[in-house]
Design a protein around this motif. Sequence first.
Motif, PDB file in Angstrom:
ATOM      1  N   GLY A  34      -3.723  -0.534   2.449  1.00  0.00           N
ATOM      2  CA  GLY A  34      -3.834  -0.783   3.970  1.00  0.00           C
ATOM      3  C   GLY A  34      -3.569   0.430   5.008  1.00  0.00           C
ATOM      4  O   GLY A  34      -2.799   1.173   4.458  1.00  0.00           O
ATOM      5  N   GLY A  35      -4.210   0.397   5.997  1.00  0.00           N
ATOM      6  CA  GLY A  35      -3.931   1.544   6.956  1.00  0.00           C
ATOM      7  C   GLY A  35      -4.596   2.640   6.711  1.00  0.00           C
ATOM      8  O   GLY A  35      -4.967   2.840   5.508  1.00  0.00           O
ATOM      9  N   ALA A  36      -4.426   3.847   7.439  1.00  0.00           N
ATOM     10  CA  ALA A  36      -4.839   4.945   7.363  1.00  0.00           C
ATOM     11  C   ALA A  36      -4.454   5.700   6.118  1.00  0.00           C
ATOM     12  O   ALA A  36      -5.054   6.707   5.716  1.00  0.00           O
ATOM     13  N   ALA A  37      -3.218   5.358   5.828  1.00  0.00           N
ATOM     14  CA  ALA A  37      -2.423   6.281   4.815  1.00  0.00           C
ATOM     15  C   ALA A  37      -2.390   5.407   3.583  1.00  0.00           C
ATOM     16  O   ALA A  37      -1.907   5.618   2.450  1.00  0.00           O
ATOM     17  N   GLY A  38      -3.298   4.249   3.346  1.00  0.00           N
ATOM     18  CA  GLY A  38      -3.296   3.299   2.372  1.00  0.00           C
ATOM     19  C   GLY A  38      -3.970   3.836   1.279  1.00  0.00           C
ATOM     20  O   GLY A  38      -4.661   4.877   1.135  1.00  0.00           O
ATOM     21  N   ALA A  39      -4.012   3.444  -0.244  1.00  0.00           N
ATOM     22  CA  ALA A  39      -4.298   4.375  -1.237  1.00  0.00           C
ATOM     23  C   ALA A  39      -5.004   2.964  -2.070  1.00  0.00           C
ATOM     24  O   ALA A  39      -4.187   1.987  -2.125  1.00  0.00           O
ATOM     25  N   CYS A  40      -6.321   3.078  -2.815  1.00  0.00           N
ATOM     26  CA  CYS A  40      -6.631   2.037  -3.756  1.00  0.00           C
ATOM     27  C   CYS A  40      -5.476   1.960  -4.899  1.00  0.00           C
ATOM     28  O   CYS A  40      -5.283   2.971  -5.304  1.00  0.00           O
ATOM     29  N   ALA A  41      -5.379   0.823  -5.372  1.00  0.00           N
ATOM     30  CA  ALA A  41      -4.515   0.794  -6.598  1.00  0.00           C
ATOM     31  C   ALA A  41      -5.188   1.147  -7.634  1.00  0.00           C
ATOM     32  O   ALA A  41      -6.452   1.166  -8.010  1.00  0.00           O
ATOM     33  N   ALA A  42      -4.530   1.768  -8.818  1.00  0.00           N
ATOM     34  CA  ALA A  42      -5.122   2.052 -10.035  1.00  0.00           C
ATOM     35  C   ALA A  42      -5.345   0.596 -10.890  1.00  0.00           C
ATOM     36  O   ALA A  42      -4.219   0.338 -11.620  1.00  0.00           O
ATOM     37  N   VAL A  43      -6.340   0.212 -10.765  1.00  0.00           N
ATOM     38  CA  VAL A  43      -6.503  -1.212 -11.557  1.00  0.00           C
ATOM     39  C   VAL A  43      -8.261  -1.084 -12.037  1.00  0.00           C
ATOM     40  O   VAL A  43      -9.098  -0.704 -11.225  1.00  0.00           O
ATOM     41  N   ILE A  44      -8.232  -1.742 -12.951  1.00  0.00           N
ATOM     42  CA  ILE A  44      -9.673  -2.152 -13.777  1.00  0.00           C
ATOM     43  C   ILE A  44      -9.517  -3.689 -14.268  1.00  0.00           C
ATOM     44  O   ILE A  44      -8.438  -4.265 -14.206  1.00  0.00           O
ATOM     45  N   GLU A  45     -10.748  -4.137 -14.246  1.00  0.00           N
ATOM     46  CA  GLU A  45     -11.071  -5.568 -14.841  1.00  0.00           C
ATOM     47  C   GLU A  45     -11.545  -5.492 -16.237  1.00  0.00           C
ATOM     48  O   GLU A  45     -12.840  -4.751 -16.445  1.00  0.00           O
ATOM     49  N   TYR A  46     -11.341  -5.888 -17.289  1.00  0.00           N
ATOM     50  CA  TYR A  46     -12.167  -6.282 -18.578  1.00  0.00           C
ATOM     51  C   TYR A  46     -11.747  -7.455 -18.937  1.00  0.00           C
ATOM     52  O   TYR A  46     -10.545  -8.303 -19.163  1.00  0.00           O
ATOM     53  N   ASP A  47     -12.895  -7.991 -19.566  1.00  0.00           N
ATOM     54  CA  ASP A  47     -13.042  -9.405 -20.122  1.00  0.00           C
ATOM     55  C   ASP A  47     -12.230 -10.431 -19.442  1.00  0.00           C
ATOM     56  O   ASP A  47     -11.608 -11.307 -20.142  1.00  0.00           O
ATOM     57  N   GLY A  48     -12.603 -10.336 -17.980  1.00  0.00           N
ATOM     58  CA  GLY A  48     -11.694 -11.346 -17.183  1.00  0.00           C
ATOM     59  C   GLY A  48     -10.261 -11.263 -16.810  1.00  0.00           C
ATOM     60  O   GLY A  48      -9.621 -12.068 -16.161  1.00  0.00           O
ATOM     61  N   HIS A  49      -9.817 -10.081 -17.420  1.00  0.00           N
ATOM     62  CA  HIS A  49      -8.287  -9.824 -17.190  1.00  0.00           C
ATOM     63  C   HIS A  49      -8.075  -8.496 -16.168  1.00  0.00           C
ATOM     64  O   HIS A  49      -8.804  -7.659 -16.228  1.00  0.00           O
ATOM     65  N   THR A  50      -7.065  -8.583 -15.417  1.00  0.00           N
ATOM     66  CA  THR A  50      -6.785  -7.409 -14.729  1.00  0.00           C
ATOM     67  C   THR A  50      -5.833  -6.131 -15.536  1.00  0.00           C
ATOM     68  O   THR A  50      -5.001  -6.822 -16.213  1.00  0.00           O
ATOM     69  N   TYR A  51      -6.337  -4.764 -15.627  1.00  0.00           N
ATOM     70  CA  TYR A  51      -5.339  -3.976 -16.291  1.00  0.00           C
ATOM     71  C   TYR A  51      -4.935  -2.953 -15.226  1.00  0.00           C
ATOM     72  O   TYR A  51      -5.745  -2.568 -14.430  1.00  0.00           O
ATOM     73  N   TRP A  52      -3.613  -2.688 -15.323  1.00  0.00           N
ATOM     74  CA  TRP A  52      -2.951  -1.867 -14.102  1.00  0.00           C
ATOM     75  C   TRP A  52      -2.745  -0.463 -14.931  1.00  0.00           C
ATOM     76  O   TRP A  52      -2.307  -0.080 -15.931  1.00  0.00           O
ATOM     77  N   GLY A  53      -2.989   0.681 -13.991  1.00  0.00           N
ATOM     78  CA  GLY A  53      -2.694   1.900 -14.337  1.00  0.00           C
ATOM     79  C   GLY A  53      -1.336   2.234 -14.574  1.00  0.00           C
ATOM     80  O   GLY A  53      -0.455   2.002 -13.911  1.00  0.00           O
TER      81      GLY A  53
END
Length: 231
Positions: A34-53
């Motif tokens: 969020g905001g100008a300094a925001g950054a996207c989270a390191a995240v993917i989705e596979y087989d209906g589940h969330t995976y974090w970097g």
Amino acid sequence: MTGACAAQSPPTAEAPPGSGDTPGTEAPGPSAGGGAAGACAAVIEYDGHTYWGQAQLMRRPEVSGRTVTVVRPGCEDSGGQGEVEQDTEVEARELADVGPETAVLVGDSLFVREGRDLPEQLDDWFRSPPCTSPGRFELTAQWLGITSPNEPRFDGDVQAPYRLEVRVTDGPTRYVDATITIRATTGTHPALQPGDVESSLWEGGFVIATVRCDGEDFVATGIVAHPPDNP
């Protein structure tokens, strides 16, 4: 003040090298956005589940040779100044030591399913190997960044002492594919020359270092930089 330069950074940018050797076996929560300094989270989705970097890998895991398709969720990190990226499908590699129901590799980044932990025996993935070879030996490595107690000049010239963060591509087997730190001292000769940071580091080049062990540390007795097309 400690200066730092990272690979493929513009000449005026300063950025620290990758994170240290803290194991990253627990999946973190989403990064702040969020905001100008925001950054996207390191995240993917596979087989209906969330995976974090996870934390930076210090050793390259073995893969099975099989791949799976995962989804990288769309993200808007410009503070409302740009369009929201759409979900995209990307290819992930299966790991040899753990199944995709727990973790996958996307590029050089490890993603672990939310609520799952990696086996403890894989903690070494997040630790640099110690220097244990006798005498002097040679390492060829892609350099990732450089830190020095001296502020880098605008052209990237640095003076010893400094530390190089590199990924080893050739040398003793125990170090190949690992990320390590090589320490250069005022006694290192040859040493990096003026312009090496700009012509090699910022272009994704290589170094060839003659190294000895000082305890578990890698200390360079000589370093020569090469551009990416001439390792």
